[in-house]
Every structure is written in C-alpha cells, then in structure tokens.
Write an enzyme that holds these catalytic residues in place. Structure first.
Site, short mmCIF file in Angstrom:
data_model
loop_
_atom_site.label_atom_id
_atom_site.label_comp_id
_atom_site.label_asym_id
_atom_site.label_seq_id
_atom_site.Cartn_x
_atom_site.Cartn_y
_atom_site.Cartn_z
N HIS A 414 -53.11 87.73 82.79
CA HIS A 414 -54.51 87.92 82.45
C HIS A 414 -55.25 88.76 83.48
O HIS A 414 -55.97 89.70 83.14
CB HIS A 414 -55.21 86.56 82.30
CG HIS A 414 -56.70 86.67 82.17
ND1 HIS A 414 -57.55 86.59 83.24
CD2 HIS A 414 -57.47 86.93 81.09
CE1 HIS A 414 -58.79 86.77 82.82
NE2 HIS A 414 -58.77 86.96 81.52
N CYS A 741 -46.62 100.14 73.13
CA CYS A 741 -47.79 99.75 73.92
C CYS A 741 -47.32 98.82 75.03
O CYS A 741 -47.06 97.64 74.81
CB CYS A 741 -48.85 99.08 73.04
SG CYS A 741 -48.25 97.77 71.97
#
Length: 783
Positions: A414, A741
């Site tokens: 994160h 990606c």
C-alpha cells in the site's frame, strides 16, 4: 464631455476608457446574452471621469509628491502614503457635470428595474484583467448601494481604493506606475445573492492548468467570502469534451464546510454570519445550475479564445443565475513548455538504512515516527513519515510528507502504490526504521539510485533535471499509466501517455465512500453509530446512500478517465481482499475471517456470490452512469483475479444483466490458469492486461507480502517471463489486446526489452516511471 457609458455601448475595445471589468461585462452583455447568459445591466463611469475628478480638485501634483520618493518595499512608508492619498480623494468634491451624469445613469437603471433597485459599485482599473495581471481584489467593491448620496459616496470610495497599500504594492510588483493606472468604476444592478449563492468559476482547472474542465466554486450568500478565500466553499468540475458531445453531467464534486455566509441584515448592512448547519451539509448549487454555469464558461472561453476566470451569482429573489465578471486566466494560460523532473544526488552521505525504492525522487525533512492516526496532529507538511506500515486511511498524512519510510512491505504494498501516485519518494521494507531514525532528525530519502532506496543522515545536496515532454520520442509500444486517486488525475494529464492501463477504484471506495457496498444495501444490520455515519455521508445526496455511492464512485472513475479522454481508460472492478473490505464502514458484518485473504474471497469470485452480488450491482450502476450518462465511452472494464473459465462466464453474464453487456471487458491475466487456458478465456473477454504482481507470486509460489522470502520474488525469473510470453501470444492468436500493468518494466530495463521483443501492445506504468521508460522503450525499439 461624456463621463458614463452604458453596457450596451461597451466592448473589449473600450478597456482603456472603462477598465477591464466594465469592458468585459459589456462584451458579454452585447454578444452572449442572446445565447442565454444573464448579465445584470449597468454603466461605466469612465477613466476620463477619474482624470477630471483629480484635475478639478488639483490632486495630481499632490499625489505625485507622495509617490516620488516612495519605497514600495518599506511597509511603513507604503501604508503612510496610502492613507494620505486616500484622504485626499475622500475629502475632495465630485464636479457637478460628473455628478449629473452618474445620477442620470442611476435613473435609467431605476426605470429598468424599479425604484427599489440596489446597486453594486465596483472598481475597474484600465490595466485590469490584462493577460499577465488580473488586478483581482486589488480595488474595492461596494454592495447594496441605494440612493443618490450613497452612490456618489461609493464612487469616491472606489476612486480612493486605487491607492490602498495592497493596490499600490501590486502595481509596483507588475511594473505599473500607480499614477498612470486610471480607475473607471462599474455601476450595475446588484444580484441578491445574499438570499442565494455565488462564487467563482474557471474555464480550466486553476491548480493544474488542465484545459478540459470547467471548475466552479460556490457558497451561500454574497461571493466575497469565496473570492477572498475566507471559507472552504463547495467545488464542482464539468468535463468540456463530453459536455460538448451532449452528456450533461457533473464530473466531480466536493462539499465545503461554508462556515460563514455574507448576508444583508435588516438595517441594510452587509455582514458575515455563521452558516446554518443544514446549509453547511448541503451543496450550494444543484446540478442544473452547475451545468448552466459550465455552458456559460464554455461559451465565454470560446468567445474570448482563451481560458477565462469568471464570477457569478444566483439571485435568491428571482432564482436566476447571473454573470458578474469575466477576465482572462493569468497563470496557466501563460505557461509555454511542459516540463517534468529527474532527480540526482550531487554528493553521498552516511547511509542510516535502506530498503526498496519507490519512485525516483528525493525528499528531505524532519523525521516524524507515527504509530497510529491518533498522532496525525504532530505531523507537519514537509516532514518525513516513518511508520511500521501504512493503510488506505493514512493517505491524508502521506499527502503532506516530503518522503515516506516504512519498516515492512515490498514494491507492491500500500505505501508503495500510494507513494507513487502522490509522487512521493518512499523506502519500504526498511527494517528497524522506527528505532534507527530519531524524532525530528533531519534526513534525506533517496529513490534516485535504482532499486535500492536509501535514507541518508542530514541534508544531502541533490539536483533536479527538467525534461521537456514535447521533445520526447514516441515509441511504437503504447505507454500507459496506472492511477487510482482521482485527485491526481488533472495534474498527471500532461504526461505523454497513450491512455490509462489500470484505473483502480479501491482508493475511491476507501477514501471517499468509506462504507462497505453491502452496508449501503443493508443499513438495518449496522450499529446506530455506523448507520448515522453513512446517513451523514449521504446527506448532500438527498439523504440517499445508494445515490451517494453511485455518484461518488462514477464521478471518481470518470475523473480518472477524463485525464486521458478520448484515449482508453481500463477500469479494474473492485479487488479488495476480505480483510481490507472488513475495514470499511460496516464491513465487519459482511466479510469472512480468512487465513490467507490474498488467495481467498476476492476479485471475480465475489461478483456473483450471494454475499456480494448486491454490492457488485452498485459497482455496475456506477460504471453505467460513468459510461452512458456521463459520456466516458473511453472506459474499458477489467475483471481481476478470475480463476476459472466458468467463473468468467458467470461474471460476463452478470455484467450483461446489470446493463453493461455492450461495454468492452478485459481480464486481468494474473492467475496461471489464465495463461494455461488463455484461448478459452479470450473467447469471453475482449483483451488481457497482465498483472505481474500476482502472476509472479503464484508462478513462483512466493508470498509477495512476506519479507522472509522476498529474495525469491522476481518478475525476471524465466518461468514468469514464459507465462507473460504465452499470454501475449494467446492474445495475438485471438487478435485481441494485450497489455501489462506492473512495476517490472520500469524497474528493470531487461524486462522492458523482453516485453518489446514479444510484441506486447501496451505497458502501463506508475506515473513516476513514465518519462524514463518512454525514453528506454523508444531506444530499445530502435536497437
């Protein structure tokens, strides 16, 4: 001699005579009212009147003496000169010829609007609203003026405001002679926005210069609070290209607290009062008014052929919107080149610790060790955030940081993902950071040295190289970017990308919606406190939680898509793990407790499951709105973590049942089974985007969140590369889109070279890697 001119006789050719404000109002009044733009009628008291006033009272020489020896940098001297100049004007007498003409103009407005009409008397400098200096707020405005004597007093006060300290200083700063800036005065019907709302709008984004949006600020009452920045107003964006195509929708909205509102009391005096709580919690404009203002902004920008800065007001008596000012935008419209930055250390220092580098920037600041959000108040802008780990709700602190250091996590955690999007340098997986780095210690965090990020003791010198993106090569392989935070969309729009290869909706849900989708559907299952919080979030949306969820998600996704419109924007449907979903408001009632959420109830498996099908329906409603009502036909949907072909069929059917059957849908190719059965999956989906993070961990059997086996996590492994190659080859066989990606091509030149060699259609990168990778890919294609 004629000293006044009505709006019907004015145009931009008259700036030297009546000033920028009056000339522009006349320009719009005479050219755009036929297209529906409302302008309150009025007249200008000319610059000739200003000169006549000074001469008739023998003030020119006396003012000249005041300014001959003035040092504008000396605040005390500036204030003394200002007070003396204003007193000279206020003590002077308005010549009879000038007085008669002003009162004749007033009589004409009374004939049009009635004897009870009140006036706005506004300064209009003859150099005002020039392309490089707006003169915004430098001279005074007087509102709710009624009666001949009060009008004449207001005129003199406007003239005197040409010599306020701030106005004098502004003139010197922009190389204007204070005595040669003649002041005209605008006299116009006052809009009773004290009973309505008012604000400012730009025909571009004033922060980033993004030219494809109209930006509107709004608050209750008279607009001075918005103009002067005294309050936090509501804000709205409308996307110009889709608007022109016939899609009338608000792109993005944000509720301001609007703590004060400027009103007129029973004595006729203007004052600020506390905004009632129910008004603070409501938007001060409805969608119809927002879209009307956006239409006006587009018409005015087209008429002037340049970005514009405008003021508007809504009359609480007649319910109409009015334009009360239009001037050229003077910041972004003057920008010439698009430049980006490359950071380089100029010296080495003592390394305190190191970890995985995120981004390619360098940050310097004082260490603040944060163990929980309860300590957020001690964190100041420019500090270095040091923590064991971070979670989505830490984003407000991360946004203020000059750099971020965490003890745990890899390049896909994160902290890493959010830091990249915020453009902050971060070092993650830096063991012992919270103990080694001391509170308020100055450090330099460098991510400009490759894969290893380093934290140096003290301030280490570095330089920033600017790159002109217009001179960058354009590779054949499409270079796209990953983005999840709508707040960054406009600032990143200038990047020379071919679209967005991964738009994540998790950030919008966790930071803007904050509530679990199933909690929105089942308020009855929540505690009183949780239900009250959702009701508060929904209050501005007619108190409807579903409307709140659908509009907030659709507008967040559409904002991301707007940054590259009409280029492709691939939107991945939600891919929270169960433990992340449980942290949302009300989430604990709807999520299982799983030992390994990474391999549990996530992605495609949720969408048709009874425990989440209603939540997925809300997601689909939001996507339908973004695509079909808001006009973002460049959105392509993507299904994450789709394990089996049968699951793919179920999800595709669910999309059709939810009204998305005609939308292009890709699969996130990240489970080995996606590669093994690529031909069958591509019978269902329109293309693939390879997710190297999960594909690597599942191919190698390495938990990407585990520090113990992090040394084995490597996208360059031959097995991983073979999986990627087979996936691309499968897409070519099916004649469908293939993209990737992931972070690997920007971290490893050899991986980028490999992708080029197998002929992948696109590579999607985090924004901080785009410029460097464009150069590298273009070079590899030439080799």
């Amino acid at each position: 001699m004629r000293f006044i001119k009505p709006f019907r006789e004015l145009s931009m050719k008259d700036v030297a005579e009546v000033g920028g404000k009056s000339a522009s109002l006349g320009e719009v009044y005479n050219n755009l009212t036929s297209l529906g733009i409302e302008v309150p009628n009025g007249f200008a008291v000319t610059a000739k009147a200003y000169s006549y006033f000074l001469k008739a009272n023998n003030l020119e020489e006396r003012l000249k003496k005041l300014f001959d020896s003035l040092d504008p940098e000396n605040i005390s001297s500036l204030n003394q000169a200002s007070l003396k100049a204003q007193k000279l004007i206020l003590d002077a007498t308005i010549p009879s010829h000038l007085k008669e003409e002003i009162l004749a103009g007033y009589s004409e407005l009374k004939r049009e609007y009635g004897d009870e009409v009140t006036l706005a008397v506004r300064s209009s400098a003859t150099v005002e609203d020039s392309p490089t200096a707006s003169f915004a707020g430098q001279n005074e405005t007087y509102l709710n003026i009624k009666g001949e004597e009060n009008l004449l007093k207001a005129y003199k006060k406007c003239i005197a405001s040409n010599f306020t300290a701030r106005s004098i200083s502004y003139k010197f700063t922009h190389n204007f002679d204070p005595l040669k800036v003649e002041l005209a005065v605008t006299v116009m019907k006052m809009v009773r926005s004290d009973l309505g709302s008012s604000g400012v709008m730009f025909s571009i984004d004033p922060e980033s210069g993004f030219k494809d949006v109209v930006f509107i600020n709004s608050a209750w009452g008279i607009g001075e609070n918005v103009v002067q920045g005294n309050i936090n107003p509501d804000s709205f964006y409308v996307h110009k290209p889709t608007f022109k195509e016939g899609f009338k929708a608000v792109l993005k909205r944000k509720l301001g607290d609007k703590a004060k509102m400027m009103v007129i009391d029973e004595k006729g005096e203007i004052k600020n009062v506390k905004t009632p709580i129910e008004k603070q919690k409501k938007f001060s404009l409805n969608d119809q008014d927002i879209l009307t203002l956006a239409r006006w902004a587009i018409l005015i920008e087209n008429h002037y052929s340049k970005p514009m800065d405008m003021e508007w007001a809504k009359d609480g008596e007649d319910g109409k919107l009015y334009l009360v000012q239009a001037r050229p935008e003077t910041v972004h419209s003057q920008e010439v080149a698009n430049e980006f930055e490359i950071y380089k250390l100029k010296e080495k220092g003592r390394v305190l610790l190191q970890g995985n580098a995120v981004g390619e920037k360098i940050g310097v600041g004082k260490v603040k060790v944060i163990s929980s959000l309860n300590e957020a108040d001690k964190f100041k802008k420019g500090d270095v955030l040091v923590a064991t780990t971070t979670s989505p709700d830490w984003e407000p602190i991360m946004k203020k940081a000059s750099a971020i250091v965490t003890e745990t996590g890899g390049r896909t955690c994160h902290a890493a993902i959010v830091s990249r999007e915020l453009g902050k340098p971060a070092v993650v997986g830096a063991k012992g950071a919270t103990k080694i780095l001391k509170e308020n210690q100055e450090v330099t965090v460098s991510c400009a040295e490759g894969e290893i990020g380093k934290v140096y003791e003290g301030r280490v010198k570095f330089e920033v190289e600017k790159v002109n993106i217009s001179q960058l090569p354009r590779p054949k392989t499409q270079i796209m970017m990953n983005l999840g935070n709508p707040e960054l969309a406009f600032s990143l729009a200038k990047l020379p990308v071919d679209g967005i290869g991964l738009a994540r909706m998790e950030f919008i849900i966790s930071n803007h919606i904050k509530a679990h989708p199933m909690a929105i559907e089942h308020l009855e299952m929540l505690s009183d406190t949780e239900r009250a919080l959702i009701e508060e979030l929904s209050f501005p949306f007619n108190g409807d939680p579903k409307e709140f969820f659908i509009k907030t998600l659709s507008e967040g996704v559409a904002t991301i898509a707007s940054a590259v419109y009409p280029k492709k924007c691939v939107v991945r449907l939600s891919d929270f793990k169960s433990n992340e979903y449980a942290n949302l408001l009300g989430g604990r009632y709807f999520e299982p407790l799983e030992e390994n959420p990474m391999l549990g109830f996530r992605g495609a498996s949720r969408y048709t499951h009874p425990n989440y099908a209603q939540g997925f329906k809300l997601e689909c409603e939001a996507m339908k709105r973004a695509i079909f009502e808001m006009g973002f036909k460049n959105i392509v949907l993507m299904i994450p973590f789709c394990r089996r072909v049968e699951e793919a069929r179920r999800v595709k059917k669910a999309l059709e049942e939810n009204g998305l059957g005609d939308v292009e849908v890709y699969m996130m190719c990240e489970v080995p089974n996606n590669v093994i059965l690529i031909d069958r999956f591509l019978e269902i989906f329109d293309g693939i985007s390879i997710g190297t993070n999960d594909l690597t961990q599942l191919t190698l059997g390495v938990d990407r969140d585990s520090e113990m086996v992090a040394f084995d996590y490597d996208e360059r492994d031959e097995g991983v590369k073979k999986m990627v190659q087979w996936a691309v080859e499968g897409a070519k066989r099916a004649k469908k889109y293939s993209g990737l990606c992931g972070q690997a091509p920007s971290d490893y030149v050899e991986f980028a070279k490999f992708l080029v060699s197998i002929g992948i259609d696109s590579i999607s990168l985090n924004p901080d890697s785009v410029l460097k990778t464009i150069k590298e890919i273009a070079s590899l294609e030439k080799a």
